[in-house]
Design a protein around this motif. Structure first.
Motif, mmCIF file in Angstrom:
data_model
loop_
_atom_site.group_PDB
_atom_site.id
_atom_site.type_symbol
_atom_site.label_atom_id
_atom_site.label_comp_id
_atom_site.label_asym_id
_atom_site.label_seq_id
_atom_site.Cartn_x
_atom_site.Cartn_y
_atom_site.Cartn_z
ATOM 1 N N ARG A 273 43.784 40.858 61.784
ATOM 2 C CA ARG A 273 44.883 40.499 62.613
ATOM 3 C C ARG A 273 46.468 41.126 62.319
ATOM 4 N NH1 ARG A 273 41.499 35.784 62.531
ATOM 5 N NH2 ARG A 273 43.101 34.996 60.900
ATOM 6 N N ARG A 274 46.298 41.004 60.750
ATOM 7 C CA ARG A 274 47.607 41.548 60.148
ATOM 8 C C ARG A 274 47.619 42.709 60.590
ATOM 9 N NH1 ARG A 274 48.390 39.385 54.086
ATOM 10 N NH2 ARG A 274 50.199 38.477 54.491
ATOM 11 N N ASP B 138 48.902 43.079 64.207
ATOM 12 C CA ASP B 138 50.184 42.770 64.284
ATOM 13 C C ASP B 138 51.051 43.965 63.929
ATOM 14 O OD1 ASP B 138 49.319 40.373 65.022
ATOM 15 O OD2 ASP B 138 49.880 39.356 63.298
ATOM 16 N N SER C 100 53.967 45.869 66.099
ATOM 17 C CA SER C 100 55.520 45.817 65.741
ATOM 18 C C SER C 100 56.233 47.122 66.013
ATOM 19 C CB SER C 100 55.572 45.097 64.460
ATOM 20 O OG SER C 100 55.265 46.329 63.548
ATOM 21 N N ASN D 208 56.916 40.905 56.037
ATOM 22 C CA ASN D 208 55.647 39.704 56.154
ATOM 23 C C ASN D 208 54.945 39.266 54.885
ATOM 24 O OD1 ASN D 208 55.065 39.343 59.308
ATOM 25 N ND2 ASN D 208 55.556 41.543 58.922
#
Length: 117
Positions: A14-15, A18, A22, A33
């Protein structure tokens, strides 16, 4: 233990998604983050999510499939010259041919020699 590893893998997946969404660089995204940049790259590689990985494999396969082009030196022959033709190959080998030898035969001979090295 396996659930923990899978949970971490899912969290990192998921990171990584993301970060890609971004539009930020990995470094900027990690700073913003609270993520370790080294961990980000490790997990991305571990999960097989590195960008260009598929492209690299394809380019390596296509490079293997293509024959290596032969490199020839330009040869200028002056018909009035009685000097023999001299070719120097890698490894210090030299081939001396009569100037009267037809260029088609010279090309075939050089090609045959280059293909064996």
């Amino acid at each position: 233990m396996e659930g923990t590893v899978n949970g971490k893998a899912d969290a990192w997946r998921r990171r990584i998604d993301d970060q890609r969404a971004s539009g930020q660089s990995v470094r900027a995204w990690c700073k913003g983050n609270d993520a370790q940049e080294g961990s980000f790259y490790w997990w991305r590689a571990r999960l097989g999510l590195s960008p260009g990985k598929r492209r690299l494999r394809r380019s390596l396969k296509s490079a293997e499939a293509k024959p290596t082009p032969l490199a020839f030196a330009q040869v200028v022959v002056h018909p009035s010259t009685a000097e023999p033709l001299r070719f120097r190959f890698a490894g210090g080998h030299e081939l001396i041919l009569p100037a009267s030898m037809p260029l088609e035969q010279v090309a075939k001979l050089v090609h045959a020699i280059e293909s064996t090295t």
